[in-house]
Design an enzyme around this catalytic site. Structure first.
Site, PDB file in Angstrom:
ATOM      1  CG  ASP A   1      -1.883   1.098   1.298  1.00  0.00           C
ATOM      2  OD1 ASP A   1      -2.718   1.188   0.378  1.00  0.00           O
ATOM      3  OD2 ASP A   1      -1.832   1.900   2.258  1.00  0.00           O
TER       4      ASP A   1
ATOM      5  CD  GLU B   1      16.792 -14.103   2.864  1.00  0.00           C
ATOM      6  OE1 GLU B   1      16.162 -14.650   3.797  1.00  0.00           O
ATOM      7  OE2 GLU B   1      17.505 -13.091   3.022  1.00  0.00           O
TER       8      GLU B   1
END
Length: 494
Positions: A187, A224
Site C-alpha cells: 500500500d 530467499e
C-alpha cells in the site's frame, strides 16, 4: 515462465466477501467456504485487503498489529487454514502490507515512541502538507506537538529514517512468508520516504529516490523463500519512466496500472494507454497489470454507463445519470479486452456478478473517512464495498445491499448461461491459452483489434455493428447477423 507474469488474481475485500458466522461481516470462515467460487472462475491467486487487528478508521488500512488477524475476521490459525486450503486448490495468497502508516492504536504510538513517527515541536503547524483524505496532514498530540498523517488522523505516518522501522517491517515480511503467503501488495508504495524541505505542491511525500533502497532489501528477503513469492506495488504516479523504476529486476515484481483503470471508454485513449504501458514496462522486463475496478474506485459498470466514462478521485461523479444497461454491456466487453492483454489481470470481487456502485447508502451508515474529512461533500468509497450477494437467503450485512441485487446473486447467475458470471468463467478459462506479443490490427475507426499468438481480440467502440475477420470462439454479447454489435468484444482463433 514465472506464474506472476501472466497471473489472473482475484481481489477479496474480506469484510464484504462472505459471512461465515451470521454476524453480517465477511470473515475467513466465509472465504474458506467460498474458495471453490474463486477456483471455478480460474484464478491463480487471491489478493486480500488488510486482515490485521484494526479499529477500522480506514477500512483496515489503519493497522494496530501486523502479526495477527482482526478477531472479527477470525484467528491466526484460521488464516493458516485458509492459506493451506487455497494452496490445495492451486490458488496463491497475496496479502496487503501497509508500511506508510499504522493505526494510532499501534503499540508504538500508544507508548509514545515518537522517533518512529514524524513528530514536530512548535506552536504553528509544521508545513502546508495536506491529507489525501482532506484537510491538513498534521494533528496535535496531547502534549501539543504535531504528528504527520497523510491519510486519516488515526493513521500516523511511520518515520522511515529510523532503522528500527526498517527492521520491524523486514521481520513482518518474514513472519508471513514463514506462514506460506505467496506475496505482498504494498500500500502507498511510493510514499515511505519524505522530503520535509519541499511544499505540498511538489508532492514531497511521493516517489522520493530513497524509497527504492527499501524495496531492494525486501526483494532480497522475498527471494530467499521457495515458491516464487512476489511484491506488488500500489503507486499512483504520472511519469511512466519513474513508475518503471520500481519494477527493476532487484525491486518489485509488478505494480498496478491505474492509467488503464482511469481511462475513458474510447478506442483512441485505450490504445494509447495500452501502448504507453507496454512501452514503460519493456525496458525493465516487467509484466504489466490490468485492472478495471478495486476497493477505492467507482465500480466500472457504473462508470461505463455515464457520459464521462473515465475515473478521477477529484470527481467521482456521485449521482451522475447512469445507463446501467449500457454500463453492463461495456463492462462485458472490457473484461474481454483486459483479459486478452499481455501480463497480469486483477478482478475486484463482484465484477464477475456485474455489480454497480451503490450510491444511495444512508449517510449515517457511511464509514469512509473521506466522507467525514471532506465535510460530507465526497461520498467516498463505501459504495464499492457493499457485501456480495450469494443467494436469496443471505443474512444481514454491515452495509445494506440494494434489493435487486438478489437477482444478481451467485446462485441466480450460476444457472444462467448468459449471465456476467458465466462470461467471466468462459473468459478466464480461455485466457490460459492466450500468449505472445501484442500486434495491432486495423479493422476500422473506433475499433480496437490486436493479435496475440493464435488469438485475435476485437472490441467495437464504434456506433454500429462491424464485420469480423472470422467466426469468434467467444463474444461478450450475441452477434447480429454474424456482425459484432457496438460496445461488444470478440475473441477469434487464427
Amino acid at each position: 515462465m514465472s506464474w506472476w507474469r501472466n497471473a489472473s488474481i482475484y481481489q477479496v475485500y474480506l469484510r464484504s466477501f462472505a459471512d461465515g458466522n451470521g454476524d453480517g461481516i465477511g470473515d475467513l470462515a466465509g472465504l474458506r467456504a467460498k474458495l471453490q467460487h474463486i477456483a471455478s472462475l480460474g484464478f491463480d491467486a487471491i489478493w486480500l485487503n488488510p486482515w490485521y487487528p484494526s479499529p477500522l478508521a480506514d477500512g483496515g488500512y489503519d493497522v494496530a498489529d501486523y502479526r495477527d488477524i482482526e478477531p472479527v475476521f477470525g484467528s491466526l490459525a484460521d488464516a493458516e487454514k485458509l492459506i493451506a486450503d487455497a494452496h490445495g486448490l492451486g490458488i496463491r495468497i497475496i496479502i496487503d502490507l501497509v508500511p506508510n502508516h499504522s493505526s494510532d492504536q499501534h503499540p508504538w504510538f500508544k507508548d509514545g515512541l515518537w522517533d518512529r513517527f514524524h513528530v514536530r515541536d512548535g506552536e504553528e503547524i509544521p508545513n502546508d502538507w495536506q491529507s489525501r483524505f482532506g484537510g491538513p496532514a498534521w494533528s496535535k498530540l496531547d502534549d501539543g506537538r504535531w504528528y504527520l498523517h497523510l491519510y486519516a488522523a488515526e493513521q500516523p505516518d511511520f518515520n522511515w529514517e529510523n532503522p528500527v522501522v526498517h527492521d520491524e517491517f523486514e521481520d513482518i515480511l518474514r513472519f508471513w512468508l514463514d506462514r506460506g503467503v505467496d506475496g505482498f501488495r504494498i500500500d502507498v508504495a511510493d510514499g515511505l520516504v519524505k522530503d520535509f524541505s519541499k511544499p505540498d505542491a511538489d508532492l514531497p511525500y511521493s516517489d522520493q529516490d530513497g524509497v527504492h533502497e527499501i524495496y531492494r532489501r525486501w526483494r532480497q528477503i522475498v527471494d530467499e523463500y521457495d515458491g516464487d513469492r512476489i511484491l506488488v506495488g500500489e503507486m499512483w504516479l504520472p511519469d511512466p519512466v519513474r513508475f518503471a523504476r520500481y519494477l527493476r529486476q532487484d525491486e518489485m515484481h509488478s505494480a498496478f496500472n491505474f492509467d488503464f483503470l482511469c481511462c475513458p471508454w474510447d478506442a483512441g485513449e485505450l490504445r494509447k494507454v495500452v501502448d504507453s504501458t507496454l512501452a514503460a514496462h519493456e525496458p525493465v522486463g516487467a509484466p504489466p497489470t490490468w485492472v478495471l475496478s478495486n476497493h477505492d474506485v467507482t465500480r466500472h459498470v457504473t462508470r461505463y454507463g455515464r457520459e464521462k466514462t473515465g475515473f478521477s478521485f477529484a470527481d467521482r461523479q456521485h449521482g451522475a445519470p447512469t445507463d446501467f444497461e449500457l454500463g453492463t454491456r461495456r463492462a462485458r466487453a472490457a473484461i474481454m479486452l483486459t483479459a486478452a492483454l499481455p501480463g497480469g489481470v486483477y478482478v475486484y470481487q463482484g465484477e464477475e456478478l456485474g455489480l454497480w456502485e451503490v450510491e444511495d447508502l444512508p449517510d449515517e451508515l457511511r464509514e469512509d473517512p473521506v466522507w467525514h474529512r471532506s465535510g460530507f461533500t465526497d461520498r467516498g468509497r463505501d459504495g464499492c464495498r457493499v457485501p456480495l450477494p450469494w443467494s436469496t437467503e443471505d443474512g444481514p450485512s454491515w452495509l445494506p445491499q440494494p434489493e435487486n441485487w438478489q437477482d444478481f446473486s451467485v446462485a441466480v447467475q450460476s444457472d444462467d448461461p448468459e449471465s456476467m458470471l458465466a462470461l467471466y468463467r468462459q473468459v478466464f478459462a480461455h485466457r490460459r491459452g492466450i500468449d505472445g506479443d501484442l500486434e495491432w490490427l486495423d479493422l476500422g475507426e473506433n475499433v480496437l483489434a490486436f493479435q496475440r499468438g493464435g488469438t485475435t481480440c476485437v472490441v467495437n467502440l464504434s456506433d454500429q455493428a462491424i464485420d469480423l475477420p472470422g467466426v469468434p470462439t467467444l463474444s461478450s454479447v450475441p452477434l447480429e447477423n454474424g456482425n459484432l454489435p457496438r460496445d461488444a468484444a470478440a475473441w477469434l482463433n487464427r
